[in-house]
Scaffold this motif. Structure first.
Motif, mmCIF file in Angstrom:
data_model
loop_
_atom_site.group_PDB
_atom_site.id
_atom_site.type_symbol
_atom_site.label_atom_id
_atom_site.label_comp_id
_atom_site.label_asym_id
_atom_site.label_seq_id
_atom_site.Cartn_x
_atom_site.Cartn_y
_atom_site.Cartn_z
ATOM 1 N N ARG A 13 40.315 38.268 42.711
ATOM 2 C CA ARG A 13 39.106 38.025 41.930
ATOM 3 C C ARG A 13 38.841 39.193 40.974
ATOM 4 O O ARG A 13 38.864 40.356 41.380
ATOM 5 N N GLY A 14 38.623 38.858 39.724
ATOM 6 C CA GLY A 14 38.258 39.889 38.747
ATOM 7 C C GLY A 14 39.384 40.829 38.385
ATOM 8 O O GLY A 14 39.137 41.945 37.910
ATOM 9 N N SER A 40 35.845 32.745 39.174
ATOM 10 C CA SER A 40 34.483 33.261 38.997
ATOM 11 C C SER A 40 34.347 33.933 37.631
ATOM 12 O O SER A 40 33.262 33.980 37.059
ATOM 13 N N GLU A 41 35.457 34.460 37.120
ATOM 14 C CA GLU A 41 35.558 34.899 35.723
ATOM 15 C C GLU A 41 36.684 34.068 35.118
ATOM 16 O O GLU A 41 37.851 34.431 35.215
ATOM 17 N N MET A 44 39.676 35.219 32.632
ATOM 18 C CA MET A 44 40.495 36.214 33.317
ATOM 19 C C MET A 44 41.338 35.551 34.407
ATOM 20 O O MET A 44 42.530 35.847 34.564
ATOM 21 N N ARG A 181 37.931 43.451 44.751
ATOM 22 C CA ARG A 181 37.535 42.778 43.510
ATOM 23 C C ARG A 181 37.791 43.710 42.321
ATOM 24 O O ARG A 181 37.438 44.884 42.356
ATOM 25 N N GLY A 182 38.440 43.174 41.277
ATOM 26 C CA GLY A 182 38.736 43.976 40.101
ATOM 27 C C GLY A 182 39.815 45.014 40.324
ATOM 28 O O GLY A 182 39.877 46.014 39.601
#
Length: 207
Positions: A13-14, A40-41, A44, A181-182
């Motif tokens: 995610r991210g 969720s993004e 991306m 995340r990210g």
């Protein structure tokens, strides 16, 4: 597509597309081949799916999560996703994806939603948020649904996975406790360590 007993699905995610291949390689090297890229993004996520599909092909069980619309499902499938995961129950979306011949693991929260999913021919449902619902809830679901196949997602980590396995869950979606995340390339060592610990834990469950 069939999830093996104790299968770990890494939730990505991210993550930027330029970082995702290195992260996926670390996961694959540790034995985690199921990966869910979250939308969720959205842009991306779609970029990551395209990158992973091109880089790894069939060696990766590549799916997409946080899908809430048919349009998102179409975009993700076109990008290379092989299965769909939704955050909650949506009968129309589930039927739409199944009609396309694509597997879907829909999110469920109640016995009624489980009933509807099974009636529509879903093989595996995603119990979300499993960590909040708890293992007693899981155990009680198997009374009316003895052949239920549950993927536990949401709040599942190294400290409670064994309990959810004992309660009857047979696959697990793991997010930030596995891939932050990210995440970037600078976190590969930590992701490798996380993945190795999860795979060691899964091996003990199967004995």
């Amino acid at each position: 597509m069939r999830l093996a007993q104790g299968e770990i699905v890494a939730i990505i995610r991210g993550v930027a597309a330029e970082d995702v291949s290195a992260i996926a390689r670390v996961l694959l090297d540790e034995g985690i081949s199921w990966m869910e890229v979250s939308l969720s993004e959205e842009e991306m996520g779609l970029a990551c799916i395209r990158t992973l599909a091109a880089a790894f092909g069939d060696s990766l069980q590549l799916g997409v999560g946080t899908v809430t619309t048919a349009a998102q499902a179409d975009k993700a499938i076109e990008a290379g996703a092989r299965y769909i995961i939704t955050p909650g129950w949506d009968r129309e979306l589930t039927r739409y994806v199944l009609a396309k011949g694509v597997d879907i693991f829909p999110g469920v929260f109640t016995p009624g939603e489980v009933m509807q999913a099974l009636a529509d021919g879903v093989d595996v449902v995603k119990l979300f948020p499993a960590g909040s619902l708890g293992t007693d809830f899981v155990k009680q679901l198997f009374g009316p649904f003895p052949r239920l196949q549950l993927m536990a997602v949401g709040g599942i980590n190294r400290s409670n996975l064994q309990d959810f396995y004992a309660a009857g869950c047979r696959s697990f979606g793991i997010g930030s406790d596995l891939v932050p995340r990210g995440a970037t390339g600078e976190q590969l060592e930590q992701i490798q360590k996380n993945a190795a610990e999860y795979m060691k834990l899964v091996q003990t469950l199967k004995k």
